[in-house]
Motif scaffolding. Structure first.
Motif, short mmCIF file in Angstrom:
data_model
loop_
_atom_site.label_atom_id
_atom_site.label_comp_id
_atom_site.label_asym_id
_atom_site.label_seq_id
_atom_site.Cartn_x
_atom_site.Cartn_y
_atom_site.Cartn_z
N PHE A 217 -22.71 18.87 -12.04
CA PHE A 217 -23.87 18.26 -12.70
C PHE A 217 -25.19 18.87 -12.23
O PHE A 217 -26.21 18.70 -12.89
N SER A 218 -25.15 19.55 -11.10
CA SER A 218 -26.36 20.20 -10.57
C SER A 218 -25.91 21.47 -9.83
O SER A 218 -25.63 21.43 -8.63
N PRO A 219 -25.83 22.61 -10.53
CA PRO A 219 -25.23 23.82 -9.93
C PRO A 219 -25.93 24.33 -8.68
O PRO A 219 -25.30 25.00 -7.86
N LEU A 220 -27.22 24.04 -8.50
CA LEU A 220 -27.96 24.55 -7.34
C LEU A 220 -27.95 23.57 -6.17
O LEU A 220 -28.63 23.80 -5.17
N LEU A 221 -27.19 22.48 -6.28
CA LEU A 221 -27.13 21.50 -5.20
C LEU A 221 -26.62 22.08 -3.88
O LEU A 221 -27.11 21.70 -2.81
N PRO A 222 -25.64 23.00 -3.88
CA PRO A 222 -25.21 23.61 -2.60
C PRO A 222 -26.34 24.33 -1.87
O PRO A 222 -26.35 24.37 -0.63
N GLY A 223 -27.30 24.91 -2.61
CA GLY A 223 -28.44 25.55 -1.95
C GLY A 223 -29.30 24.55 -1.22
O GLY A 223 -29.78 24.81 -0.10
N ILE A 224 -29.50 23.37 -1.81
CA ILE A 224 -30.26 22.31 -1.15
C ILE A 224 -29.51 21.81 0.07
O ILE A 224 -30.09 21.63 1.15
N GLN A 225 -28.20 21.59 -0.08
CA GLN A 225 -27.40 21.11 1.05
C GLN A 225 -27.33 22.16 2.16
O GLN A 225 -27.28 21.81 3.35
N PHE B 37 -17.64 22.36 13.16
CA PHE B 37 -17.39 21.83 11.82
C PHE B 37 -18.63 21.94 10.94
O PHE B 37 -18.54 22.29 9.75
N LEU B 38 -19.79 21.66 11.50
CA LEU B 38 -21.05 21.78 10.76
C LEU B 38 -21.31 23.23 10.34
O LEU B 38 -21.71 23.50 9.20
N LYS B 39 -21.06 24.16 11.25
CA LYS B 39 -21.22 25.58 10.92
C LYS B 39 -20.25 26.01 9.83
O LYS B 39 -20.61 26.78 8.92
N TRP B 40 -19.04 25.49 9.87
CA TRP B 40 -18.02 25.81 8.87
C TRP B 40 -18.43 25.30 7.50
O TRP B 40 -18.28 25.99 6.49
N LEU B 41 -18.99 24.08 7.43
CA LEU B 41 -19.46 23.53 6.16
C LEU B 41 -20.65 24.31 5.62
O LEU B 41 -20.81 24.46 4.41
N LEU B 42 -21.49 24.81 6.52
CA LEU B 42 -22.65 25.59 6.09
C LEU B 42 -22.20 26.86 5.36
O LEU B 42 -22.78 27.24 4.34
N THR B 43 -21.17 27.52 5.86
CA THR B 43 -20.66 28.73 5.19
C THR B 43 -20.10 28.39 3.81
O THR B 43 -20.25 29.18 2.87
N PHE B 44 -19.46 27.22 3.67
CA PHE B 44 -18.98 26.78 2.36
C PHE B 44 -20.13 26.70 1.36
O PHE B 44 -20.02 27.15 0.21
N ASN B 45 -21.22 26.09 1.77
CA ASN B 45 -22.35 25.89 0.85
C ASN B 45 -23.09 27.19 0.55
O ASN B 45 -23.59 27.37 -0.56
N ILE B 46 -23.15 28.09 1.52
CA ILE B 46 -23.76 29.40 1.25
C ILE B 46 -22.95 30.14 0.19
O ILE B 46 -23.51 30.70 -0.76
N PHE B 47 -21.63 30.13 0.34
CA PHE B 47 -20.76 30.79 -0.63
C PHE B 47 -20.89 30.16 -2.01
O PHE B 47 -21.01 30.84 -3.03
#
Length: 631
Positions: free
Chosen positions: A457-465, A111-121
């Protein structure tokens, strides 16, 4: 060596003369390693290419060209699949975790790996279509960097591409007569398309996981077949052999758990006591969640008043804003431990039931806190006198995610490392801790929910996550291997991944869509910052664009789609009806699967009793499922 070479040449010659399908089957059945099979396949393809070159006079030019293209494509596809297999993230690590700790713990890391791919995309999309164009029109940042901004998210970062308020509302153009880039449309369409892709991906992943783990009964092979028929004789490495043995042993234990599970017959008094304990636990957990939400709400209001009275660019006053995320993270960190203790008091017979109950209580707590924060942002912060309330919300979410990440690392240290030391030296009766699946999974869902809300509100937040999830994976993996023991009761948990995705979809993703919809359609943007400044609502940017398109005959189809789909109540009514029909079919399939599971369990437990009758009944159920119109 010469005899081996001759034998290989004969083998390649015989494979070349075979049809394609038979040749593939013959290579698959060879008792050789995968590397050897690939070498043989490549040699066969090269030989076929040579022979096709020698017979070029027999074919015309077009046939020859198509044949070579097909061979080249096949070689390219095989090579690409091998490269992707080698580059697959954490493939070996996940196999080790499954062999050591079983599928229940493995489901968390998948599940963690799956969420990581979401945030990379998400990061790639936002950075490509929103951030890079903004660099063209960006003005120099005159604020000084002190280092405290890394924690507060304020100060220097306010005038960067990290937050909504920095983005321009102008149409960006490199030259006067060159192509232009409308930042308003780019911002709203990029975020909108990303959420549509997320919705489709979540629904598809949930349906695929549901089919694999609930509907398809043949995914569960019997213990005998696992023991006798699943060994891979191509494995020659000693470490791989031991890992395969552990993995197979764990799978057999998981498969036998339900069969060997004792059915305890409680007296009436004991049942009443259990019901009272369950009710008391639920009342206590709901009361705790309600008190936590009330505390977060009043603290957030007082925090905003303190910030508005102080200097808005003073880092010390902005550092005071850390009180809210710290308190929220403390509640999210310590209350789940209390819920886990309640689960131990209830003494569930099945460990899966205890985990599902703990997950339910945790999701109520975390989603309630997020809901209170969203109400605070959309109704109080948006109506405040702040010059740029969108950036203020982005800063709050940045601090919440950062502090939650720090508490996640501290939870691994104190909840697992220190707990192991105490359990092995000070209080031996405690023993080595188990990996808390429910608490860790809900931490991921909470963090991803905040990230989805913060994207606007913060477009680059997925990169931080993305970076945080990457660190969390390795910290949790090391902590699991060093500090945790395998579950005392090994049980099959392949269905947990489906539950995790469902919880991520509802209430997490559905709630996020509601928040974004209210922000885009109902709230008035700030007058002095952001790409939508000066508009009555963010959605007004699309309405103005449609009005412009009406003047261009070639864009009439876009106007038609907008007027007949997005502005039509009938379209949304049909969509809602289809959703209800799909939900009804979904529950019907679940009921059918439960009936089939009961019959299969009877076959396993009763062995020789009425097997033919049960098999016939099972066959009738499967026929009815495949052909609903049959009698």
């Amino acid at each position: 060596i010469f005899n081996a070479f001759c034998a290989e040449e004969k083998l390649i010659g015989s494979l070349v003369s075979m049809p394609t399908r038979e040749r593939i089957k013959a290579i698959q059945k060879m008792p050789e390693t995968m590397k050897k099979k690939r070498d043989i396949r490549n040699k066969v393809l090269k030989e076929i290419t040579k022979k096709s070159g020698s017979r070029r006079n027999q074919f015309d030019c077009c046939t020859q060209c198509l044949h070579r293209m097909a061979l080249s494509y096949r070689q390219f596809r095989n090579g690409l699949s091998e490269c992707f297999h080698l580059l697959q993230l954490w493939h070996k690590t996940l196999k080790i975790i499954r062999g050591e700790f079983g599928t229940s713990v493995l489901s968390y890391f998948i599940f963690l790996k799956w969420l990581l791919t979401f945030n990379i995309f998400s990061f790639l999309i936002n950075f490509s279509f929103i951030t890079i164009p903004q660099f063209v029109a960006a003005e120099p940042n005159n604020l000084s960097f002190t280092g405290l901004e890394l924690i507060t998210g304020a100060g220097y970062f306010q005038e960067t591409v990290l937050y909504y308020g920095f983005y321009t509302n102008a149409t960006i153009s490199k030259t006067e007569n060159g192509a232009s880039y409308n930042m308003q449309l780019a911002y709203i369409f990029t975020v909108g398309v990303y959420f549509i892709i997320c919705l489709l991906s979540l629904v598809f992943s949930m349906a695929q996981s549901f089919y694999r783990n609930f509907i398809n009964p043949w995914t569960y092979s019997g213990s005998a077949s696992k023991l006798l028929c699943t060994w891979d004789f191509n494995i020659t490495n000693e470490k791989a052999v031991k890992l395969k043995q552990k993995n197979l042993s764990t799978q057999i234990k998981e498969a036998l758990f339900k069969v060997n599970q004792e059915v305890l017959n409680f007296s009436l008094k004991e049942r009443v006591v259990h019901i009272v304990i369950h009710l008391a636990s639920w009342i206590t957990s709901l009361g705790t969640a309600l008190a936590a939400c009330a505390g977060v709400y009043f603290l957030s209001i007082n925090n905003l008043e303190l910030f508005m009275k102080g200097h808005k660019n003073d880092l010390e006053s902005q550092a005071a804003m850390l009180v809210l995320p710290i308190v929220a993270s403390l509640l999210n960190a310590f209350i789940p431990f209390f819920y886990s203790w309640l689960g131990l008091l209830e003494k569930f017979q099945n460990p899966g039931h205890r985990i599902y109950v703990t997950i339910s209580r945790n999701i109520i707590l975390k989603i309630s806190i997020v809901g209170i924060l969203c109400y605070y942002w959309l109704n109080i912060v948006a109506a405040s006198e702040s010059q740029c309330w969108e950036s203020l919300v982005g800063q709050d979410i940045y601090r919440l995610i950062l502090i939650d990440f720090i508490f996640c690392l501290l939870g691994s240290f104190f909840g697992e490392f220190v707990r192991r030391i105490v359990g092995t030296t000070v209080c031996v009766s405690l023993g080595v801790p188990e990996f808390d699946i429910a608490r860790n999974v809900l931490d991921l869902i909470y963090a991803q929910t905040l990230t989805w809300i913060g994207i606007f509100f913060s477009p680059l937040l997925p990169g931080i996550q993305m970076m945080m999830f990457f660190i969390v994976f390795y910290v949790k993996k090391v902590s699991l291997m060093m500090n945790c023991q395998p579950p005392r009761k090994v049980w099959r948990a392949t269905q947990m991944t489906t539950v995790f995705i469902f919880l991520l979809f509802f209430p997490s993703f559905v709630g996020v869509l509601s928040v974004i919809a209210v922000t885009v359609w109902r709230l008035k943007p700030s007058k002095e910052c952001g790409p939508f400044r000066g508009l009555s609502s963010m959605y007004a940017a699309i309405s103005e664009w449609i009005e412009i398109l009406k003047n261009y005959p070639g864009s009439k189809w876009v106007v038609w789609i907008y007027q007949n789909l997005f502005e039509s109540e009938l379209f949304f009514f049909i969509l809602s009806t289809l959703l209800l029909i799909i939900t009804y079919i979904y529950w019907q399939v679940i009921e059918g699967r439960k009936t089939m599971d009961k019959l299969l369990r009877k076959l396993i437990i009763n062995e020789g009793k009425d097997k033919m009758f049960l098999l016939e009944k099972l066959r009738m159920l499967q026929t009815a499922k495949q052909n609903p119109s049959a009698p």
